[in-house]
Design a protein around this motif. Structure first.
Motif, short mmCIF file in Angstrom:
data_model
loop_
_atom_site.label_atom_id
_atom_site.label_comp_id
_atom_site.label_asym_id
_atom_site.label_seq_id
_atom_site.Cartn_x
_atom_site.Cartn_y
_atom_site.Cartn_z
N GLU A 26 -51.37 -36.97 -29.07
CA GLU A 26 -51.17 -36.47 -30.43
C GLU A 26 -49.68 -36.44 -30.78
N ALA A 27 -48.87 -36.03 -29.81
CA ALA A 27 -47.44 -35.89 -30.08
C ALA A 27 -46.74 -37.24 -30.19
N TYR A 28 -47.13 -38.21 -29.38
CA TYR A 28 -46.36 -39.45 -29.32
C TYR A 28 -47.13 -40.67 -29.81
N GLY A 29 -48.37 -40.46 -30.17
CA GLY A 29 -49.10 -41.57 -30.79
C GLY A 29 -49.46 -42.71 -29.86
N GLU A 30 -49.35 -42.51 -28.56
CA GLU A 30 -49.79 -43.57 -27.65
C GLU A 30 -50.14 -42.97 -26.30
N ASN A 31 -50.85 -43.77 -25.51
CA ASN A 31 -51.14 -43.32 -24.16
C ASN A 31 -49.84 -43.32 -23.35
N PRO A 32 -49.76 -42.47 -22.33
CA PRO A 32 -48.52 -42.42 -21.54
C PRO A 32 -48.16 -43.79 -20.99
N PRO A 33 -46.90 -44.24 -21.18
CA PRO A 33 -46.52 -45.55 -20.68
C PRO A 33 -46.24 -45.56 -19.18
N GLY A 34 -46.20 -44.41 -18.53
CA GLY A 34 -45.92 -44.36 -17.10
C GLY A 34 -46.76 -43.28 -16.44
N PRO A 35 -46.64 -43.10 -15.14
CA PRO A 35 -47.52 -42.17 -14.44
C PRO A 35 -47.00 -40.73 -14.27
N TYR A 36 -45.77 -40.42 -14.66
CA TYR A 36 -45.17 -39.16 -14.20
C TYR A 36 -44.98 -38.09 -15.26
N HIS A 37 -45.74 -38.16 -16.35
CA HIS A 37 -45.61 -37.15 -17.40
C HIS A 37 -46.02 -35.77 -16.90
N ALA A 38 -47.15 -35.72 -16.15
CA ALA A 38 -47.63 -34.42 -15.68
C ALA A 38 -46.65 -33.81 -14.68
N ASN A 39 -46.08 -34.65 -13.81
CA ASN A 39 -45.13 -34.16 -12.84
C ASN A 39 -43.89 -33.59 -13.53
N ALA A 40 -43.45 -34.28 -14.57
CA ALA A 40 -42.26 -33.82 -15.29
C ALA A 40 -42.57 -32.50 -16.01
N TYR A 41 -43.79 -32.41 -16.55
CA TYR A 41 -44.21 -31.19 -17.22
C TYR A 41 -44.17 -30.03 -16.22
N ASP A 42 -44.76 -30.24 -15.06
CA ASP A 42 -44.79 -29.19 -14.03
C ASP A 42 -43.39 -28.82 -13.57
N ALA A 43 -42.53 -29.84 -13.39
CA ALA A 43 -41.17 -29.57 -12.91
C ALA A 43 -40.43 -28.66 -13.90
N THR A 44 -40.60 -28.97 -15.18
CA THR A 44 -39.92 -28.16 -16.20
C THR A 44 -40.48 -26.74 -16.22
N GLN A 45 -41.79 -26.64 -16.16
CA GLN A 45 -42.42 -25.32 -16.14
C GLN A 45 -41.97 -24.51 -14.93
N LEU A 46 -41.89 -25.20 -13.78
CA LEU A 46 -41.50 -24.51 -12.56
C LEU A 46 -40.08 -23.95 -12.68
N ILE A 47 -39.21 -24.73 -13.25
CA ILE A 47 -37.82 -24.27 -13.43
C ILE A 47 -37.80 -23.05 -14.36
N LEU A 48 -38.60 -23.12 -15.41
CA LEU A 48 -38.63 -21.99 -16.35
C LEU A 48 -39.20 -20.74 -15.67
N ASP A 49 -40.23 -20.95 -14.84
CA ASP A 49 -40.75 -19.82 -14.06
C ASP A 49 -39.65 -19.18 -13.22
N ALA A 50 -38.91 -20.07 -12.55
CA ALA A 50 -37.86 -19.58 -11.66
C ALA A 50 -36.82 -18.79 -12.44
N VAL A 51 -36.46 -19.31 -13.60
CA VAL A 51 -35.48 -18.60 -14.42
C VAL A 51 -36.04 -17.24 -14.82
N GLU A 52 -37.29 -17.24 -15.25
CA GLU A 52 -37.91 -16.02 -15.73
C GLU A 52 -37.91 -14.93 -14.65
N SER A 53 -38.18 -15.35 -13.42
CA SER A 53 -38.32 -14.31 -12.41
C SER A 53 -37.02 -13.98 -11.70
#
Lengths: 410, 395, 262
Positions: free
Chosen positions: A304-331
């Motif tokens: 929905e956001a980008y109008g196409e299927n992911p062009p590579g395999p690592y979108h979910a990993n990048a999403y998790d990495a960012t979330q993990l960093i934010l978790d770490a900051v939060e705590s």
């Protein structure tokens, strides 16, 4: 005149030295942020064949920031922002990006770098500055051997990916003779080593091992040479452009019937475009999340956001990495007396290296203490069918053996 | 008076003497010895791969040689066409036209846009011959344009400066063009549409037949592959390779004819030898120099399009490596010599294709090998490998 | 009032304080052979260079057919119809004798690159005509049977003659010859004199030449001018100049290696 110029130059140099000393001083131990939490992102966003991988990573991180646009610490709210650097998927690019990040004391942690060569070159710089990085895609198995304190990854190492690939070739495809090729990058070299070792252990024969240069265009003579040893499959660890040329030039060297297989480096739509008709039947692999509802929702949001299927395999990993960093900051973050945010870099690093039992899109996150964050994860084997990658099997490593779940093929 | 007889020279002393002299010679100039050592190691590696090992057949067969030779000739033809450009510019201006690889790239890129347009409009399907002609024409046109712009704005302002200046400026121009293309058209590569150009049905009556077998349209010059048995060797021939090879030879002949047999060619040679005198005789030196850049553009543009026809990928950086190889080829052949450039290009292509396999070394070392040969040639035959063969008849 | 082909008025040229030419006037009538003589460093070659646009004079006028040449570049001057040879032989080493002459004609040929490559009828006709004319010139220089040779194998005098007819190939109306008989022996000098005469008579070309050898000058020239230290000390018919005391002084006062044979 001359003397004055000389004094000016000396002063300038002295100033620069002092400035440098300040940048690299270990007193970067704390991040003080007034209003914003800035997360660095280092990935290759340009370049033939590798750009799409980086764009995919960037989008994953962007979606994470969209989902968590602000962070509550105490009674204050801080906005979250990504600071992006193009690391070109090269050692030099990784270093340059790392140097820019460590020069900016506002960066709390970094998602990336993208390629193993960049991770290896950038890690000492991040180590010296006390930074923490979480790479969504650096798969080289040596990176977590204990040398680097700053390096963490939310992706399955080539130790796993290569093993699954070798097992799949030998057991599922029933192939006993392979030739391996890599592109000279740490990623390629390591992956090929793992695949070849496992394949021979299983009883297969590696009939030829060779390497190519990134940017070369005519591999016909090399393929001819490989063909002389009659392999049934060519395993190539590298990226899309070279893989496209190799798979296309197979036919010129009478290797039409030889299967071509790559890894996560060629698991992009780009590869299919470049290889043209020769992409059909090519295998690739990637560490993947187990498909569940949260992942499906994420993918729907992505499209929905980008109008196409992911062009590579690592979108979910990048999403998790960012979330993990934010978790770490939060705590780990605290508020100073004047209301600005304080993040202790050491505490943040310790949080990430010690995270347990957290479910991410890319799998269960269980830190092993050496930088490996993803526990048992699955590796998907994909194959180009009718112009797009389809999952044909999922392999899971348990106690040094691999279990395959086969997908039904259309 | 000195009656003391000279001490007789014992064989042992002579030996020591010889050894020490050899050592001194080695210290003074170690290059030949090192070169010979490398050469011997290479010979050893080659023999190991060419001779059968006990029961096992040799790891390198004549059939493999023949197949790789064909690939090498095709790639070498591309290098040769580029080398001609370097060599011509050098012979007239004594500068290294380092940005020539970018001219090649621009040609390939322009061809991509023309061919894509043809593919989208359906012209490619209905009239592939015209589409290919248009592709070549636009590739060559843009290459000429870029070459002339470079001549006017890069090389002419520094023409009277030392050669180092023009080399540095040329390297800069090369980077500027690369980056400009990357900004204009994106840094990612593009893929040439696949072209099926069927031709010569009267020559090849059994090729390119439709499913019914009634309508045969000849061989596919660009994307075809044909298995042929020749003298007991099973070969897969690509007509595009023959096209590239023929193009290189034809261009060389045209160029040779132009330089040796036409009035403009004579003027060009006059400018190359003594610009001041040529100008005095009413030769327009600027026009001659512009023509040489345009000719280089024609060759590079054609090479770029042909290259992309069979290697398919074009990117702003696709010209760099072929450009450097073309320059290497020109130097191998003795820069300034037209046949030398072609021989150098073909040799380079063949070496790249064959030698890594013959020596059993990694294909990654291909470029090391090529530039190693260049270093050796420059050390031992600074005039180029083919100097003696290609030297023109002179008194 | 005679119409002069080349008129020079008050020409001045200084190099870093050294005055190479001082108020030189020169009038060269059409269809004549005009010689400049003078000891080394008298400014003869500098004068040639000024005429030919190598460097601009500091002061003065140079008019060719009534049009000023000041400010024109070398190739523009060449296109106006002034050709030149140098003190030292400067032939193209990589070209045959015939080709050298053909180069001189290139500026007047109309065929473009495409026409030449396609061998169109006009291009072939033009090429044939050029070759005919070139052979005629070689005949004139008595080089006909050497036309396929490279210049290095030619004797020095033949190289000199070749250079002169090469300059003639561009169909100039004024030919500047810088010491055409330098290093040429006596019998060959005769030949050279004959060649220069034929250039004037058969081609109607005006010749301005610099020469040391007074015997050459007297036998060849219609007019002579003597330069000394950048100044013209005498001019006129050869016999008049030979009798001019200032001219004699200029030569006797200079270095003894000069062959000033009266």
């Amino acid at each position: 005149m001359c003397a004055r110029l000389f004094r000016f130059t000396m002063l300038l140099m002295a100033g620069l030295l002092v400035g440098c000393a300040e940048f690299s001083s270990p007193d970067g131990g704390r991040v003080i942020a007034a209003n914003e939490i800035v997360i660095g992102l280092s990935a290759a966003l340009t370049g033939g064949g590798i750009g799409p991988l980086g764009v995919d990573i960037l989008r994953g991180a962007e979606l994470a920031v969209t989902d968590r646009a602000s962070l509550q610490v105490g009674e204050r709210t801080f906005t979250v922002r990504l600071e992006v650097q193009d690391d070109l998927c090269s050692p030099e690019g990784g270093q340059a990006a790392a140097n820019r990040f460590v020069a900016d004391p506002q960066i709390v942690a970094v998602v990336g770098p993208m390629c193993s060569s960049g991770c290896r070159a950038a890690a000492p710089i991040f180590d010296a500055a006390g930074y923490t990085t979480v790479s969504p895609s650096c798969t080289n198995s040596d990176l977590t051997s204990g040398t680097f304190q700053s390096f963490n990854r939310l992706v399955v190492s080539d130790g796993v990916q290569g093993v699954v690939a070798a097992e799949y070739i030998y057991r599922e495809l029933g192939i006993t003779r392979i030739a391996t090729l890599h592109d000279g990058s740490p990623y390629g070299e390591d992956l090929v080593r793992v695949v070849a070792a496992r394949f021979e252990q299983l009883g297969g024969v590696v009939v030829a091992q060779n390497a190519i240069n990134v940017g070369d265009d005519d591999f016909r003579a090399l393929l001819e040479d490989i063909g002389h040893n009659t392999p049934e499959l060519i395993y190539f660890a590298g990226f899309a452009l070279e893989a496209a040329r190799l798979s296309e030039q197979r036919a010129d060297a009478r290797l039409d019937r030889v299967v071509f297989m790559g890894a996560d480096g060629i698991n992009t739509q780009d590869f299919i475009y470049f290889a043209g008709p020769a992409a059909d039947g090519v295998y690739a692999s990637a560490s993947i999340p187990v498909r569940d509802q949260s992942l499906d929702r994420f993918l729907a949001g992505y499209v929905e956001a980008y109008g196409e299927n992911p062009p590579g395999p690592y979108h979910a990993n990048a999403y998790d990495a960012t979330q993990l960093i934010l978790d770490a900051v939060e705590s780990t973050a605290t508020l100073s007396t004047d209301g600005s945010l304080l993040v202790d870099r050491a505490a943040l690093a310790a949080y990430i290296r010690g995270v347990r039992n957290r479910q991410g899109l890319s799998g269960a996150i269980n830190a092993a203490g050496n930088g490996e964050l993803l526990g048992a994860a699955d590796v998907a084997i994909v194959r180009v069918i009718d112009g797009e990658y389809r999952q044909v099997a999922v392999g899971r490593v348990r106690d040094n053996s691999v279990l395959f779940a086969r997908m039904e093929t259309p | 008076m000195n009656d003391q007889p000279e001490a007789p020279v014992t064989p042992r002393q002579m030996e020591v003497d010889l050894l020490s002299r050899a050592w001194k010679e080695f210290v003074r100039n170690p290059l030949p010895v090192i070169a010979w050592l490398i050469f011997l190691v290479l010979i050893f590696l080659m023999l190991r791969n060419l001779l059968p090992q006990g029961q096992q057949p040799a790891s390198y067969s004549p059939e493999q040689f023949l197949r790789q030779l064909l690939f090498g000739l095709a790639q070498g033809s591309i290098y040769a066409m580029l080398a001609l450009g370097y060599t011509m510019v050098y012979s007239v201006l004594s500068i290294i036209h380092f940005a020539h690889g970018e001219v090649f790239m621009a040609g390939a890129y322009a061809g991509f846009f023309a061919l894509s347009a043809a593919a989208q409009s359906g012209l490619l399907a209905s009239d592939p011959f015209l589409s290919v002609l248009l592709t070549l024409a636009s590739g060559i046109g843009v290459a000429i344009l870029l070459a002339l712009l470079m001549e006017r704005f890069v090389y002419r302002p520094v023409r009277e400066s030392p050669p180092v200046v023009s080399l540095i400026v040329a390297v800069g121009a090369s980077l500027v063009v690369q980056q400009a293309f990357a900004r204009l058209f994106g840094a990612t590569a593009r893929r040439y549409p696949t072209v099926n150009l069927l031709a010569f049905p009267w020559l090849f009556p059994n090729f390119g037949c439709d499913s019914t077998g009634a309508d045969c349209r000849g061989i596919d010059l660009i994307s075809g592959r044909y298995d042929v048995s020749f003298l007991g060797f099973n070969l897969r021939l690509l007509p595009i390779h023959a096209v590239v090879f023929a193009a290189a030879l034809i261009f060389m002949l045209i160029l040779w004819f132009y330089v040796a047999r036409t009035s403009a060619g004579r003027a060009l040679r006059a400018v190359a030898e003594d610009r001041a005198v040529a100008v005095l005789m009413g030769v327009d030196a600027n026009r001659a120099i512009v023509r040489i850049f345009a000719l280089g553009g024609v060759l590079a543009g054609a090479a770029g399009v042909l290259y992309a026809f069979y290697n398919h990928q074009v990117s702003p950086f696709v010209g760099f490596l072929p450009g450097v190889k073309g320059l290497t080829a020109a130097m191998l052949g003795g820069i300034g010599s037209v046949p030398g450039a072609v021989l150098g290009g073909l040799l380079l292509g063949i070496v790249e294709a064959i030698v890594p396999s013959v020596l059993g070394m990694s294909a990654q070392l291909k470029d090391v090998l090529v530039f190693g040969i260049l270093v050796l040639v420059l050390l031992f035959r600074p005039g180029g490998f083919f100097r003696e063969i290609t030297a023109e008849k002179r008194g | 009032m005679i119409d002069y082909l080349l008129q020079i008025r008050g020409l001045m040229k200084r190099f870093d304080g050294l005055t190479a030419l001082r108020w030189v006037d020169l009038n060269v009538p059409e269809h004549t052979i005009y010689s400049l003589i003078g000891p080394n460093g008298a400014g003869k070659t500098t004068l040639f260079d000024c005429i030919h646009g190598v460097y601009p004079p500091d002061e003065g006028e140079i008019n060719f057919r009534g049009h000023s040449l000041i400010g024109l570049s070398t190739d523009q001057v060449a296109r106006r119809g002034i050709a030149r040879t140098y003190q030292t032989v400067r032939l193209f080493d990589g070209m045959t004798v015939l080709e050298q002459v053909l180069v001189g004609m290139h500026g007047r040929m109309r065929t473009g690159v495409i026409g030449a490559l396609l061998r169109t009828w006009t291009s072939r006709r033009e090429e044939r005509r050029a070759i005919d004319f070139a052979r005629q010139l070689l005949e004139l220089a008595r080089l006909s049977d050497l036309d396929e040779q490279f210049p290095q194998v030619l004797p020095h005098a033949a190289q000199r003659r070749l250079e002169i007819v090469r300059a003639l190939a561009s169909a100039p109306s004024l030919l500047l010859l810088d010491e055409p008989a330098a290093g040429v022996d006596e019998t060959e000098t005769e030949e050279m004199i004959n060649l220069i005469h034929r250039i004037r008579d058969e081609f109607g070309v005006t010749v301005l030449l610099v020469e040391h050898d007074m015997s050459v000058v007297t036998s060849i020239s219609d007019f002579v001018a003597v330069l000394d230290y950048g100044q013209k000390v005498a001019d006129g018919r050869p016999q008049e100049v030979q009798a001019n005391p200032r001219a004699i002084e200029a030569f006797l006062g200079s270095s003894p290696d000069l062959q000033f044979r009266l």
